[in-house]
Write a protein that holds these residues in place. Structure first.
Motif, mmCIF file in Angstrom:
data_model
loop_
_atom_site.group_PDB
_atom_site.id
_atom_site.type_symbol
_atom_site.label_atom_id
_atom_site.label_comp_id
_atom_site.label_asym_id
_atom_site.label_seq_id
_atom_site.Cartn_x
_atom_site.Cartn_y
_atom_site.Cartn_z
ATOM 1 N N ALA A 190 5.048 -3.056 44.538
ATOM 2 C CA ALA A 190 3.751 -2.772 45.137
ATOM 3 C C ALA A 190 3.655 -3.355 46.546
ATOM 4 O O ALA A 190 3.084 -2.732 47.458
ATOM 5 C CB ALA A 190 2.631 -3.325 44.255
ATOM 6 N N ASN A 223 -6.031 4.207 46.103
ATOM 7 C CA ASN A 223 -6.191 4.828 47.433
ATOM 8 C C ASN A 223 -6.753 6.247 47.354
ATOM 9 O O ASN A 223 -6.694 6.994 48.329
ATOM 10 C CB ASN A 223 -4.859 4.809 48.203
ATOM 11 N N THR A 260 7.785 8.809 46.677
ATOM 12 C CA THR A 260 7.431 7.397 46.571
ATOM 13 C C THR A 260 8.396 6.663 45.656
ATOM 14 O O THR A 260 8.796 5.522 45.938
ATOM 15 C CB THR A 260 5.986 7.238 46.072
ATOM 16 N N HIS A 315 -1.482 2.249 42.306
ATOM 17 C CA HIS A 315 -1.544 2.443 43.760
ATOM 18 C C HIS A 315 -2.314 3.699 44.117
ATOM 19 O O HIS A 315 -3.222 3.669 44.971
ATOM 20 C CB HIS A 315 -0.133 2.529 44.330
ATOM 21 N N TYR A 316 -1.977 4.818 43.494
ATOM 22 C CA TYR A 316 -2.627 6.071 43.872
ATOM 23 C C TYR A 316 -4.081 6.117 43.422
ATOM 24 O O TYR A 316 -4.934 6.707 44.105
ATOM 25 C CB TYR A 316 -1.830 7.262 43.335
ATOM 26 N N ILE A 348 2.818 0.829 38.382
ATOM 27 C CA ILE A 348 2.701 0.465 39.796
ATOM 28 C C ILE A 348 2.210 1.650 40.609
ATOM 29 O O ILE A 348 1.250 1.539 41.383
ATOM 30 C CB ILE A 348 4.054 -0.056 40.313
ATOM 31 N N LEU A 349 2.853 2.799 40.442
ATOM 32 C CA LEU A 349 2.445 3.967 41.212
ATOM 33 C C LEU A 349 1.084 4.473 40.774
ATOM 34 O O LEU A 349 0.269 4.904 41.602
ATOM 35 C CB LEU A 349 3.490 5.081 41.079
ATOM 36 N N GLN A 366 3.212 -1.149 50.053
ATOM 37 C CA GLN A 366 2.150 -1.449 51.017
ATOM 38 C C GLN A 366 2.738 -1.805 52.379
ATOM 39 O O GLN A 366 2.222 -1.373 53.425
ATOM 40 C CB GLN A 366 1.282 -2.588 50.496
#
Length: 539
Positions: free
Chosen positions: A156, A61, A122, A57-58, A53-54, A160
């Motif tokens: 997630a 972005n 996070t 995400h990173y 998940i992390l 967000q």
């Protein structure tokens, strides 16, 4: 290189004066032209590589920082402040050790340190959000009797939502259940922690039992204990008078005891329970509230197993309540915890004996005496009643016994004259019973798992009143036929089988019940193992 302190001061409380290193003023990480990833990005990517998940995400972005840039101060402060109060919710604070996070900020010297700290922040957010929304434990991992399906928000989506929230403090404040009960439990926890770290409610009363008319030092000890708990106003009496009697009655009502005003052995044992033990019950109740953070229904049925009651709740208010009998405290007979929807009732029900009861209880009886349990029919695989005359019960065991057992509708039927169905894999339902004497007992754990009701006809009338103006007459007419009849509910009714040994009333008064199955004890032990550390002393 050494980094100067320049930014990120937090405004109050634990965080007053906390500042963060000068690297926080830097721009978002960029990819170096000739050296590959920047030290920050490389450290962050390595720190989240095992977390899908992390990591996703990173990557998506561009490894933008959420916590460690200078303009992240408000978001950072909001999370660290929330984490500093995690203990108020009875959560395992070690999972998101805020002091360690702050220390890591102070110790950070390199961009690599910053990247690793970014990942830790996070993770702390997502762990904290999960624990507040869905609980710190998985119910079934603690006790097999807890069948509750817990709603879990996608991490997630949580991440967000937090990053795009206009007010991160408000977003974090909305994570726990927003019910009045939860807020009252948090308040009770804080009060009990204070009591547990001081003199509590004073010394326990060194008497097995006391009753009206007695006087002396033991009555004074009872008086002082009741006053400390808020059940008695200022008085210098040494006599077990009317005021103490009323205080004992109020205490008994709040603890599920017969409210006769006599401090018998059971009442005295509850009076002498220390604040630290009550605190454990409240901490467990907070966890259970998080497991049940879901819509319960404008009209729903609430069966609290250790309270031995079944209630109909309409728009948050109890509109009907009756005593209940629940499962025995033995394996395979404890009433499970789960939620479902009641679909219909059966008037004049027959009783299809559960397979476990047939082979564990009745088969051995019939092997000793083929005529045993003669009120029950034997049913073959085709659904036909068969005679016992030609059956050699000794030839069968629990695995190969080919018959079911059934009791026809009657006043003596084990289910009584009505049962309330919410079809489920556990074969649990609410029903009438011919064994009315059990409802006079304080601890009512006698069934094989189903819930018996003291006032089943009134319960039926209350449920049917929403779909008929002549509910009582129609029910009674169906009852008088003596025929097994299903009566559907036009609107299914949510039913919740719960287990709360600590709960507030509508007026905020805390009630406590005994842990009849030991489930709360197992939950509390699991919470302690996870990192919950309540303050507690005896007294």
């Amino acid at each position: 290189m050494a980094l100067g302190i320049v930014a990120g001061r937090l405004k109050s409380g634990l965080w007053a004066g906390l500042a963060f290193s000068g690297f926080l003023t830097g721009a978002s990480p960029v990819f170096a032209q000739t050296e590959g990833l920047s030290p920050f990005v490389r450290a962050l990517a390595e720190a989240v590589v095992d977390d899908p998940i992390l990591s996703a995400h990173y990557r998506a972005n561009g490894y933008e920082a959420h916590w460690t840039d200078a303009d992240d101060a408000d978001r950072r402060q909001a999370l660290l402040t929330a984490l500093s109060h995690a203990g108020d919710h009875g959560l395992p604070v070690a999972r998101y050790d805020v002091a360690e996070l702050v220390a890591a900020y102070h110790a950070a010297q390199t961009e690599g340190d910053r990247g690793r700290l970014e990942a830790r922040m996070t993770r702390a957010l997502l762990t904290y959000a999960h624990d507040l929304q869905s609980g710190a434990l998985v119910p079934a991992d603690v006790d097999a009797g807890i069948k509750r399906e817990v709603v879990v928000v996608d991490p997630a989506l949580n991440l967000q939502a937090f990053l795009t929230a206009a007010d991160p403090v408000a977003w974090l404040s909305d994570l726990p259940p927003q019910s009045p009960e939860y807020a009252q439990l948090v308040k009770a926890k804080i009060t009990l922690e204070r009591l547990s770290s001081t003199n509590g409610w004073g010394a326990p009363v060194e008497a097995k039992a006391l009753e009206p008319g007695q006087s002396g030092a033991l009555v004074v000890a009872l008086r002082d204990r009741l006053a400390a708990m808020g059940y008695l106003g200022l008085t210098a009496t040494q006599d077990y008078d009317a005021a103490i009697t009323r205080a004992v009655q109020a205490f008994q009502l709040d603890h599920g005891l017969e409210a006769d005003g006599v401090a018998d052995e059971l009442t005295m044992a509850e009076i002498n329970v220390a604040p630290a033990e009550r605190l454990e019950s409240v901490i467990v109740a907070l966890e259970r509230q998080r497991w049940m953070d879901m819509p319960r229904g404008k009209r729903h049925i609430w069966v609290n197993i250790p309270d031995f009651t079944a209630k109909i709740i309409d728009d948050g208010k109890v509109t009907f309540q009756t005593r209940s009998v629940v499962g025995k405290d033995v394996p395979d007979q404890r009433t499970p915890e789960f939620s479902d929807e009641m679909e219909y009732m059966v008037v004049n029900p027959s009783w299809s004996v559960p397979r476990s009861i047939t082979v564990k209880e009745y088969l051995p009886m019939m092997q000793r005496n083929p005529g045993a349990a003669g009120h029950l029919q034997l049913i073959d695989r085709n659904g036909r009643a068969v005679s016992r005359a030609n059956i050699d019960f000794a030839a069968y065991n629990a695995r190969n016994f080919p018959y079911a057992m059934r009791q026809a509708p009657s006043d003596g039927n084990a289910l009584g004259l009505v049962k309330f169905m919410f079809p489920n894999q556990y074969n649990i339902y609410l029903h009438d019973t011919p064994s009315k004497s059990l409802f006079a007992k304080e601890v009512r754990a006698f069934s094989h798992g189903c819930i018996r009701l003291a006032d089943p006809f009134d319960f039926a009338h209350a449920l049917l009143s929403r779909q008929s103006l002549a509910a009582e007459e129609e029910f009674d007419t169906t009852l008088k036929t003596g025929r097994e009849t299903s009566v559907p509910f036009e609107n299914h009714i949510p039913v919740h089988l719960v287990y709360f040994t600590a709960f507030p009333t509508a007026k905020g008064q805390m009630n406590y019940r005994r842990d009849v199955y030991g489930r709360d004890g197992r939950i509390f032990d699991a919470l302690v193992e996870a990192g919950v550390a309540p303050v507690g002393v005896q007294g």
